[in-house]
Write a protein that holds these residues in place. Structure first.
Motif, short mmCIF file in Angstrom:
data_model
loop_
_atom_site.label_atom_id
_atom_site.label_comp_id
_atom_site.label_asym_id
_atom_site.label_seq_id
_atom_site.Cartn_x
_atom_site.Cartn_y
_atom_site.Cartn_z
N ARG A 95 0.88 -1.25 -0.11
CA ARG A 95 0.00 0.12 0.01
C ARG A 95 0.96 1.15 0.08
NH1 ARG A 95 -4.98 -1.18 4.26
NH2 ARG A 95 -5.80 -2.98 3.22
N ALA A 96 1.86 1.47 0.80
CA ALA A 96 2.75 2.43 0.83
C ALA A 96 3.40 2.62 -0.38
CB ALA A 96 3.84 2.24 1.89
N PHE A 97 3.85 1.73 -1.21
CA PHE A 97 4.42 1.71 -2.39
C PHE A 97 3.61 2.56 -3.53
CE2 PHE A 97 6.26 0.57 -6.65
CZ PHE A 97 7.54 1.10 -6.57
N ARG A 98 2.40 1.94 -3.54
CA ARG A 98 1.38 2.27 -4.38
C ARG A 98 1.05 3.87 -4.18
NH1 ARG A 98 -2.84 -2.77 -3.91
NH2 ARG A 98 -1.52 -4.12 -5.37
N ASN A 99 1.22 4.34 -2.88
CA ASN A 99 0.62 5.61 -2.44
C ASN A 99 1.88 6.35 -2.27
OD1 ASN A 99 -2.36 5.48 -2.41
ND2 ASN A 99 -2.06 3.87 -1.06
N PRO A 119 6.39 8.07 10.31
CA PRO A 119 5.07 8.01 11.01
C PRO A 119 3.94 7.77 9.84
CG PRO A 119 6.31 10.20 11.13
CD PRO A 119 7.17 9.30 10.87
N TRP A 120 4.48 8.04 8.48
CA TRP A 120 3.64 7.74 7.37
C TRP A 120 3.30 6.22 7.09
CZ3 TRP A 120 5.02 5.76 2.43
CH2 TRP A 120 3.95 5.74 1.61
N ILE A 121 4.53 5.60 7.17
CA ILE A 121 4.16 3.87 6.97
C ILE A 121 3.82 3.28 8.25
CG2 ILE A 121 6.73 3.34 7.85
CD1 ILE A 121 6.14 1.51 4.72
#
Length: 163
Positions: free
Chosen positions: A42-46, A58-60
């Protein structure tokens, strides 16, 4: 290609924190691994939504938190924690007993207390970053930490008095 490599390096830097948070929430090794894997995807996609590289952790961790919450809701249950822990060989007996008692007290906390304790004490994040991750206000995070400390203090007191 460079963007992928930079992303992978950042994920590796924060892999332990991601897993610790996921594990603290789902209380199962396999589910925690699934949460981390799904979160990385999800992180890579966003990745384009990340405005500042310094905010990566904090984001991840927020993505991990949200993914774990989704899994918990989907399963509608928490799985009991396996009784495994890495213990350093040079730990002294009383230090080991204290660490095990603290670990047990943290494990017995209910959510959201367990999450904020893990992020604050084990990951060293300030209340403001925890608030970003959990979506709560800073005041709510501080109150959760205070309540968690009180619950742990009471449990530890009971445990040591009953020995």
């Amino acid at each position: 290609m460079r963007e992928k490599e930079a992303f992978c390096e950042k994920v590796q830097q924060h892999e332990r924190a991601m897993y610790a948070l996921a594990y603290a929430m789902v209380r199962n090794e396999q589910d925690a691994g699934d949460v981390v894997s799904e979160s990385v995807l999800r992180a890579f996609r966003n990745l384009s939504t990340l405005r500042n590289d310094r905010s990566f952790k904090p984001w991840i961790l927020r993505i991990v938190h949200n993914t774990a919450v989704e899994l918990i809701r989907k399963n509608a249950r928490l799985v009991e924690l396996d009784d495994e822990e890495e213990i350093e060989a040079d730990s002294g007996g009383s230090d080991l007993a204290t660490r095990l008692a603290l670990r047990d007290a943290v494990e017995r906390l209910k959510q959201p207390y367990r999450t904020v304790v893990i992020l604050y004490y084990y990951e060293g994040l300030p209340a403001s970053k925890i608030a970003q991750i959990t979506g709560d206000s800073v005041g709510a995070v501080r109150q959760q930490l205070s309540r968690a400390r009180k619950q742990m203090r009471e449990r530890l007191k009971e445990d040591f008095l009953n020995e």
